[in-house]
Design a protein around this motif. Structure first.
Motif, PDB file in Angstrom:
ATOM      1  N   TYR A 187     -19.249   4.448  -4.847  1.00 28.35           N
ATOM      2  CA  TYR A 187     -19.882   4.309  -3.525  1.00 28.35           C
ATOM      3  C   TYR A 187     -18.879   3.734  -2.527  1.00 28.35           C
ATOM      4  CZ  TYR A 187     -24.282   5.130  -5.869  1.00 28.35           C
ATOM      5  OH  TYR A 187     -25.294   5.703  -6.600  1.00 28.35           O
ATOM      6  N   GLU A 188     -18.754   4.378  -1.373  1.00 29.71           N
ATOM      7  CA  GLU A 188     -17.796   3.956  -0.352  1.00 29.71           C
ATOM      8  C   GLU A 188     -18.525   3.816   0.984  1.00 29.71           C
ATOM      9  OE1 GLU A 188     -14.497   3.078   0.141  1.00 29.71           O
ATOM     10  OE2 GLU A 188     -15.060   3.047   2.266  1.00 29.71           O
ATOM     11  N   ARG A 189     -18.256   2.708   1.674  1.00 29.95           N
ATOM     12  CA  ARG A 189     -18.998   2.473   2.925  1.00 29.95           C
ATOM     13  C   ARG A 189     -18.525   3.411   4.043  1.00 29.95           C
ATOM     14  NH1 ARG A 189     -16.301  -3.221   4.951  1.00 29.95           N
ATOM     15  NH2 ARG A 189     -14.251  -2.338   5.123  1.00 29.95           N
ATOM     16  N   GLY A 223       1.984   7.868   2.747  1.00 27.88           N
ATOM     17  CA  GLY A 223       0.867   7.737   3.686  1.00 27.88           C
ATOM     18  C   GLY A 223      -0.388   7.273   2.957  1.00 27.88           C
ATOM     19  N   ARG A 224      -1.063   6.261   3.520  1.00 27.84           N
ATOM     20  CA  ARG A 224      -2.270   5.724   2.874  1.00 27.84           C
ATOM     21  C   ARG A 224      -3.366   6.795   2.785  1.00 27.84           C
ATOM     22  NH1 ARG A 224      -4.605   0.436   2.112  1.00 27.84           N
ATOM     23  NH2 ARG A 224      -2.897  -0.578   3.202  1.00 27.84           N
ATOM     24  N   ALA A 225      -3.559   7.535   3.884  1.00 25.84           N
ATOM     25  CA  ALA A 225      -4.664   8.508   3.915  1.00 25.84           C
ATOM     26  C   ALA A 225      -4.454   9.593   2.863  1.00 25.84           C
ATOM     27  CB  ALA A 225      -4.766   9.120   5.305  1.00 25.84           C
ATOM     28  N   GLY A 254      -8.248  -4.821  -8.252  1.00 22.05           N
ATOM     29  CA  GLY A 254      -7.492  -4.644  -7.006  1.00 22.05           C
ATOM     30  C   GLY A 254      -7.654  -5.827  -6.068  1.00 22.05           C
ATOM     31  N   ASP A 255      -7.589  -5.549  -4.763  1.00 20.49           N
ATOM     32  CA  ASP A 255      -7.661  -6.629  -3.768  1.00 20.49           C
ATOM     33  C   ASP A 255      -8.933  -7.458  -3.907  1.00 20.49           C
ATOM     34  OD1 ASP A 255      -5.270  -5.838  -2.699  1.00 20.49           O
ATOM     35  OD2 ASP A 255      -5.992  -5.640  -0.640  1.00 20.49           O
ATOM     36  N   ALA A 256      -9.999  -6.875  -4.404  1.00 22.35           N
ATOM     37  CA  ALA A 256     -11.253  -7.627  -4.573  1.00 22.35           C
ATOM     38  C   ALA A 256     -11.017  -8.848  -5.459  1.00 22.35           C
ATOM     39  CB  ALA A 256     -12.316  -6.727  -5.199  1.00 22.35           C
ATOM     40  N   LYS A 293     -22.800   1.598   2.061  1.00 20.74           N
ATOM     41  CA  LYS A 293     -22.239   0.249   2.115  1.00 20.74           C
ATOM     42  C   LYS A 293     -22.998  -0.670   1.156  1.00 20.74           C
ATOM     43  CE  LYS A 293     -21.565  -3.666   5.090  1.00 20.74           C
ATOM     44  NZ  LYS A 293     -21.948  -4.349   6.275  1.00 20.74           N
ATOM     45  N   CYS A 294     -22.257  -1.298   0.256  1.00 21.16           N
ATOM     46  CA  CYS A 294     -22.897  -2.240  -0.673  1.00 21.16           C
ATOM     47  C   CYS A 294     -23.178  -3.545   0.077  1.00 21.16           C
ATOM     48  CB  CYS A 294     -21.967  -2.481  -1.857  1.00 21.16           C
ATOM     49  SG  CYS A 294     -22.569  -3.750  -2.973  1.00 21.16           S
ATOM     50  N   THR A 295     -24.419  -4.008  -0.017  1.00 25.77           N
ATOM     51  CA  THR A 295     -24.732  -5.286   0.628  1.00 25.77           C
ATOM     52  C   THR A 295     -24.643  -6.427  -0.381  1.00 25.77           C
ATOM     53  OG1 THR A 295     -27.049  -4.803   0.253  1.00 25.77           O
ATOM     54  CG2 THR A 295     -26.194  -4.369   2.478  1.00 25.77           C
ATOM     55  N   LEU A 346       2.636   2.861   3.145  1.00 23.52           N
ATOM     56  CA  LEU A 346       2.908   1.757   2.229  1.00 23.52           C
ATOM     57  C   LEU A 346       4.107   2.112   1.381  1.00 23.52           C
ATOM     58  CD1 LEU A 346      -0.359   2.775   1.383  1.00 23.52           C
ATOM     59  CD2 LEU A 346      -0.360   0.349   1.002  1.00 23.52           C
ATOM     60  N   ALA A 347       4.669   1.074   0.748  1.00 22.23           N
ATOM     61  CA  ALA A 347       5.775   1.302  -0.175  1.00 22.23           C
ATOM     62  C   ALA A 347       5.216   1.341  -1.592  1.00 22.23           C
ATOM     63  CB  ALA A 347       6.800   0.183  -0.046  1.00 22.23           C
ATOM     64  N   ILE A 348       5.460   2.462  -2.261  1.00 16.61           N
ATOM     65  CA  ILE A 348       5.037   2.555  -3.666  1.00 16.61           C
ATOM     66  C   ILE A 348       6.288   2.512  -4.536  1.00 16.61           C
ATOM     67  CG2 ILE A 348       4.924   5.111  -3.671  1.00 16.61           C
ATOM     68  CD1 ILE A 348       2.451   4.763  -5.581  1.00 16.61           C
TER      69      ILE A 348
HETATM   70  C1  LIG Z   1      -0.183  -4.507   6.615  1.00 14.21           C
HETATM   71  C2  LIG Z   1      -0.265  -4.235   5.151  1.00 14.21           C
HETATM   72  C3  LIG Z   1       0.786  -3.583   4.521  1.00 14.21           C
HETATM   73  C4  LIG Z   1       0.734  -3.334   3.155  1.00 14.21           C
HETATM   74  N1  LIG Z   1       1.792  -2.707   2.556  1.00 14.21           N
HETATM   75  C5  LIG Z   1       1.795  -2.504   1.230  1.00 14.21           C
HETATM   76  C6  LIG Z   1       2.893  -1.868   0.583  1.00 14.21           C
HETATM   77  O1  LIG Z   1       3.874  -1.487   1.223  1.00 14.21           O
HETATM   78  N2  LIG Z   1       2.828  -1.675  -0.779  1.00 14.21           N
HETATM   79  C7  LIG Z   1       1.766  -2.095  -1.519  1.00 14.21           C
HETATM   80  O2  LIG Z   1       1.779  -1.913  -2.748  1.00 14.21           O
HETATM   81  N3  LIG Z   1       0.699  -2.691  -0.927  1.00 14.21           N
HETATM   82  C8  LIG Z   1       0.688  -2.899   0.409  1.00 14.21           C
HETATM   83  N4  LIG Z   1      -0.393  -3.487   1.014  1.00 14.21           N
HETATM   84  C9  LIG Z   1      -1.529  -3.921   0.168  1.00 14.21           C
HETATM   85  C10 LIG Z   1      -2.484  -2.760  -0.088  1.00 14.21           C
HETATM   86  O3  LIG Z   1      -2.932  -2.218   1.128  1.00 14.21           O
HETATM   87  C11 LIG Z   1      -3.675  -3.241  -0.892  1.00 14.21           C
HETATM   88  O4  LIG Z   1      -3.258  -4.045  -1.955  1.00 14.21           O
HETATM   89  C12 LIG Z   1      -4.458  -2.046  -1.449  1.00 14.21           C
HETATM   90  O5  LIG Z   1      -4.999  -1.309  -0.391  1.00 14.21           O
HETATM   91  C13 LIG Z   1      -5.561  -2.540  -2.383  1.00 14.21           C
HETATM   92  O6  LIG Z   1      -6.352  -1.469  -2.772  1.00 14.21           O
HETATM   93  P1  LIG Z   1      -7.900  -1.690  -3.074  1.00 14.21           P
HETATM   94  O7  LIG Z   1      -8.417  -0.341  -3.441  1.00 14.21           O
HETATM   95  O8  LIG Z   1      -8.072  -2.817  -4.008  1.00 14.21           O
HETATM   96  O9  LIG Z   1      -8.528  -2.161  -1.709  1.00 14.21           O
HETATM   97  P2  LIG Z   1      -8.692  -1.341  -0.365  1.00 14.21           P
HETATM   98  O10 LIG Z   1      -7.565  -0.390  -0.200  1.00 14.21           O
HETATM   99  O11 LIG Z   1      -8.939  -2.344   0.689  1.00 14.21           O
HETATM  100  O12 LIG Z   1      -9.997  -0.474  -0.587  1.00 14.21           O
HETATM  101  C14 LIG Z   1     -11.284  -1.047  -0.607  1.00 14.21           C
HETATM  102  C15 LIG Z   1     -12.289   0.046  -0.308  1.00 14.21           C
HETATM  103  O13 LIG Z   1     -13.577  -0.492  -0.442  1.00 14.21           O
HETATM  104  C16 LIG Z   1     -14.368  -0.103   0.660  1.00 14.21           C
HETATM  105  N5  LIG Z   1     -15.394  -1.129   0.847  1.00 14.21           N
HETATM  106  C17 LIG Z   1     -15.206  -2.397   1.280  1.00 14.21           C
HETATM  107  N6  LIG Z   1     -16.371  -3.055   1.302  1.00 14.21           N
HETATM  108  C18 LIG Z   1     -17.315  -2.186   0.873  1.00 14.21           C
HETATM  109  C19 LIG Z   1     -18.716  -2.289   0.684  1.00 14.21           C
HETATM  110  N7  LIG Z   1     -19.378  -3.426   0.954  1.00 14.21           N
HETATM  111  N8  LIG Z   1     -19.386  -1.198   0.224  1.00 14.21           N
HETATM  112  C20 LIG Z   1     -18.722  -0.046  -0.042  1.00 14.21           C
HETATM  113  N9  LIG Z   1     -17.395   0.108   0.128  1.00 14.21           N
HETATM  114  C21 LIG Z   1     -16.702  -0.952   0.569  1.00 14.21           C
HETATM  115  C22 LIG Z   1     -13.383  -0.027   1.814  1.00 14.21           C
HETATM  116  O14 LIG Z   1     -13.874   0.769   2.861  1.00 14.21           O
HETATM  117  C23 LIG Z   1     -12.184   0.584   1.116  1.00 14.21           C
HETATM  118  O15 LIG Z   1     -12.211   1.967   1.119  1.00 14.21           O
HETATM  119  C24 LIG Z   1      -0.379  -3.739   2.400  1.00 14.21           C
HETATM  120  C25 LIG Z   1      -1.446  -4.379   3.020  1.00 14.21           C
HETATM  121  C26 LIG Z   1      -1.388  -4.625   4.383  1.00 14.21           C
HETATM  122  C27 LIG Z   1      -2.544  -5.335   5.036  1.00 14.21           C
END
Ligand SMILES: Cc1cc2nc3c(=O)[nH]c(=O)nc-3n(C[C@H](O)[C@H](O)[C@H](O)COP(=O)(O)OP(=O)(O)OC[C@H]3O[C@@H](n4cnc5c(N)ncnc54)[C@H](O)[C@@H]3O)c2cc1C
Length: 439
Positions: free
Chosen positions: A30-32, A104-106, A299-301, A129-131, A49-51
């Motif tokens: 599920y993606e918001r 590219g991120r996208a 991940g970032d969570a 969107k998860c609440t 980003l840099a991979i």
């Molecule tokens: C400026 C910047 C530069 C960066 N450069 C690099 C780099 O060069 N190399 C590198 O390795 N990392 C880089 N990062 C870090 C990288 O962007 C993150 O570590 C990575 O995106 C983490 O992936 P993720 O899937 O855990 O989180 P995210 O990419 O944040 O994905 C989370 C997803 O969850 C969705 N979401 C959030 N809340 C909810 C909800 N309540 N319900 C449903 N969906 C939800 C969001 O819409 C999103 O799609 C950079 C970060 C920043 C800010």
């Protein structure tokens, strides 16, 4: 087979869904936001980003590295821009083949989601969107544009980024849950250097550009269309900061003083500065990352880090590999699998968080100094002289899959030995001179 509910189809969410799909699990993701293929990508976040090795390994394991890296641009080193406009190039590694890649991120997001969707047991639901999550029943509550729905699984995985709703639900429900969110005093803003008239790159294409200015800096990564995405990392508050630089004149003056060689390449500077959001930079440290066999964070969570080592996404992808290995190791006991995943990752992502903050100081300040450049040369010389025995910290973090904590520890020992050797050499030199004078 168990059913997983994944919240968040960002970079790690898409990849994890592919890994779980390959294992045969039933997956609802599920993606918001809207589908990134409709052009609605992660607003305000880094465009590229840099991979590096860890991230690429995770893509290789699921067979999508070639597809993902098709348009990536190798960056072989740092190109330092000083205030006079002079350039200094410093290779990332003694081996010229070792480079990081601008991606590219996208496009990467689309690649991982499509990889997941190749498994018929994976379903992706955008605009959900998860609440919050009821962690005891592994049920996520979600909102769409016009209705509220629930999604129950055998487990819910929060892959929903630094401001994770799943993590917040765990925090509310688990009495001993630790959650530390610390913000830098710096924010960031993205700006653009467009392509040259013939679609060429107006600066060196195969480098990560840095304008180090002690307490702040700007960086730029190349894009396949000939443009560069620049990111200014600057204090939110203070005498010279985002807060005090508002009017066009103030912005122009600041850039002309600090980044004079970049200004002529940035015709849209004032519009970009005004219109693009100023993002904040957060480090998340929390514990535990799982609840029974019901909930887990990835991940970032679980461990957002500041972006100065270019490792946040790489580490998030590495999480997917490790969680997959743990689910294989403990096929019959998901709680043990989640526990082992947390045990293997936590000290390493904590170490990465420290390394990333340390690298901010290195990038914005030390890269401009001659001592820093001499130390990098010494690093490369020792690496060439003692292959396999001496590895610079940057190399271990970026070009190997050595656990982050081990890399940090090894670098501390190596540095200690270098300083001890230099001290002993100095003592020997002084002793020889004294002996020569005395005899
Ligand atoms: C400026 C910047 C530069 C960066 N450069 C690099 C780099 O060069 N190399 C590198 O390795 N990392 C880089 N990062 C870090 C990288 O962007 C993150 O570590 C990575 O995106 C983490 O992936 P993720 O899937 O855990 O989180 P995210 O990419 O944040 O994905 C989370 C997803 O969850 C969705 N979401 C959030 N809340 C909810 C909800 N309540 N319900 C449903 N969906 C939800 C969001 O819409 C999103 O799609 C950079 C970060 C920043 C800010």
């Amino acid at each position: 087979m168990a059913k997983f509910v994944l919240i968040g189809s960002g970079l790690a969410g898409g990849l994890l869904a592919a890994y779980l799909g390959r294992r045969g699990y039933d997956v609802d993701l599920y993606e918001r936001r809207a589908d990134p293929r409709e052009g609605n990508i992660v607003g305000g976040r880094s465009i590229n980003l840099a991979i590096s090795t860890r991230g690429i390994h995770a893509l290789e394991e699921i067979g999508i590295a070639d597809e993902a890296l098709r348009n990536a641009i190798p960056m072989r080193g740092r190109m330092i821009h000083d205030k006079s406009g002079a350039l200094h190039f410093a290779r990332y590694d003694v081996d010229p083949k070792k480079c990081i890649n601008s991606i590219g991120r996208a496009a990467l997001n689309t690649t991982v989601i499509e990889a997941a969707q190749r498994y018929s047991n994976v379903r992706v639901h955008f605009n959900h969107k998860c609440t919050d999550v009821d962690i005891d029943s592994a049920t996520a509550r979600l909102e769409t544009a016009n209705t509220a729905v629930t999604a129950q699984g055998d487990a819910v995985i929060g892959v929903d980024g630094a401001f994770s709703a799943v993590r917040i639900s765990m925090q509310h429900a688990i009495s001993k849950f630790e959650n530390d969110e610390s913000y830098l005093a710096h924010g960031y803003k993205e700006l653009t250097i467009p392509p040259g008239p013939d679609g060429s790159w107006l600066m060196e294409k195969n480098a990560l550009h840095i304008w180090p200015r002690k307490s702040f800096m700007m960086i730029a990564l190349p894009n396949p269309d000939g443009s560069f995405t620049c990111t200014l990392f600057w204090e939110f508050e203070g005498p010279r900061s985002f807060a005090t630089t508002k009017t066009n004149d103030e912005v122009r003056r600041f850039f002309e003083e600090e980044f004079p060689d970049a200004v002529p390449l940035m015709p849209g500077l004032l519009d970009d500065f005004r219109n693009n959001p100023t993002g904040s930079l957060v480090t998340i440290r929390c514990s535990p990352w799982f609840y029974q066999n019901k909930v887990c964070l990835v991940g970032d969570a679980a461990h957002a880090v500041v972006p100065f080592y270019g490792q946040g996404m790489n580490a998030a992808f590495e999480d997917c590999v490790v969680l997959d290995e743990c689910l294989e190791q403990f096929r019959e006991n998901r709680e043990l699998a989640f526990g082992e995943y947390f045990r293997r990752r936590k000290e390493n992502t904590d170490a990465l968080a420290d390394l990333a903050i340390g690298n901010f100081i290195e990038m914005r300040d030390k890269t401009a100094s001659k001592t820093f450049r001499a130390k990098k040369k010494l690093d490369h010389a020792l690496e060439a002289l003692l292959p396999g025995m001496y590895l610079p910290l940057y190399t271990m973090v970026t070009f190997t899959r050595m656990p982050y904590a081990k890399a940090a520890k090894r670098a501390r020992i190596q540095d200690g030995l270098i300083y001890l050797s230099l001290f002993l050499i100095a003592v020997l030199l002084v002793a020889s001179m004294v002996w020569l004078i005395a005899s």
